[in-house]
Each structure stands twice: as C-alpha cells, then as structure tokens.
Design an enzyme around this catalytic site. Sequence first.
Site, PDB file in Angstrom:
ATOM      1  N   ASP A 129       0.931  -1.267   0.099  1.00 43.17           N
ATOM      2  CA  ASP A 129       0.080   0.016   0.112  1.00 43.17           C
ATOM      3  C   ASP A 129       0.868   1.135  -0.109  1.00 43.17           C
ATOM      4  O   ASP A 129       2.010   1.101   0.585  1.00 43.17           O
ATOM      5  CB  ASP A 129      -0.984   0.050   1.138  1.00 43.17           C
ATOM      6  N   GLY A 130       0.340   2.206  -0.475  1.00 41.15           N
ATOM      7  CA  GLY A 130       1.182   3.549  -0.566  1.00 41.15           C
ATOM      8  C   GLY A 130       1.915   3.811  -2.019  1.00 41.15           C
ATOM      9  O   GLY A 130       2.529   4.664  -2.020  1.00 41.15           O
ATOM     10  N   CYS A 131       1.778   2.939  -2.821  1.00 43.29           N
ATOM     11  CA  CYS A 131       2.470   3.116  -4.439  1.00 43.29           C
ATOM     12  C   CYS A 131       1.251   3.653  -5.257  1.00 43.29           C
ATOM     13  O   CYS A 131       0.222   2.905  -5.077  1.00 43.29           O
ATOM     14  CB  CYS A 131       3.261   1.776  -4.562  1.00 43.29           C
ATOM     15  N   ALA A 132       1.831   4.339  -6.045  1.00 45.09           N
ATOM     16  CA  ALA A 132       0.792   4.893  -7.091  1.00 45.09           C
ATOM     17  C   ALA A 132       0.583   3.641  -8.138  1.00 45.09           C
ATOM     18  O   ALA A 132      -0.437   3.464  -8.569  1.00 45.09           O
ATOM     19  CB  ALA A 132       1.318   6.006  -7.850  1.00 45.09           C
ATOM     20  N   SER A 133       1.668   2.851  -8.262  1.00 44.01           N
ATOM     21  CA  SER A 133       1.471   1.600  -9.019  1.00 44.01           C
ATOM     22  C   SER A 133       0.850   0.409  -8.285  1.00 44.01           C
ATOM     23  O   SER A 133       1.088   0.428  -7.223  1.00 44.01           O
ATOM     24  CB  SER A 133       2.733   1.425  -9.884  1.00 44.01           C
TER      25      SER A 133
END
Length: 140
Positions: free
Chosen positions: A48-52
Amino acid sequence: MATPAFEEIAETFEFLDDWEDRYRHVIELGKAMPPLDEAFRVPAFKVDGCASQVWLRPMIDGQGPGARFDFQGDSDAMIVRGLIAVLHALYSGLTLTEVARVDAPAELARLGLNEHLSSQRSNGVRAMVERIRATAAAAA
C-alpha cells in the site's frame, strides 16, 4: 552498508552523467528481473502507498536475527519494477539484523533518485522500504 550488487549499481550510476541514461538503466534492471508468479499477486503481498501496483514476496532462509533476507517483487509500471530491482540489490542476502541497519534513504540518495522521482514514486519507494524493514523485523 550496501551489498556488492548495490555497489555495482552505484558505480554504474557514477558513469552515467545524464538522468535519462540513469532512468533507462533503472528500467533495464527491472526488465532483467524474473516476473513474480501470478499466485503471489495477492493482497497479502501488495504494498500500500504506491501509485502503481506493487507486490513484494519475502523469502527468509533460516531462523532468528541471523536468517538471510530475500524477496521477489513486481509492478505494473516499468520504472517501479526497476526501483524494486534496486531495492533487491540493496537488501537481498543480508541477515535480518543487517536489513534493519541499512540506511535506505542515504543509499538511494547516492544514486540521485531523490531529485528525479515524483513525490508519488518517492512515497512508493518509502512504502516498499517500510514493508521490507517490517517484514525483516517481524521475522527476526
């Protein structure tokens, strides 16, 4: 503290003057990684916390603080896949205790990534590092 694989990346970056060349090199590192089996593209391994979309599958050999840390990873974005390869070079083969000692922001700063990644990508790298550190700490 960095692994020989990470030192090799850092040395290559020293020879690449242009950020575009460095960017292409990161992408090439990602292309060279084996793909993550679809069976491991599950919520338990999603970061979690990744744009991808990012998945990190830890693989720990042994027990306790001296166990060796490794992981497989993948992303749906080529640059992020390359960043996973860079993190793999930074952490793979370290003991769980050594993983906790790695100053990832300082090591990654040696590559000049901080100045050239978007804030979303930087947040994603931080999220991946936090996942790696938390996984290693929990296993230790």
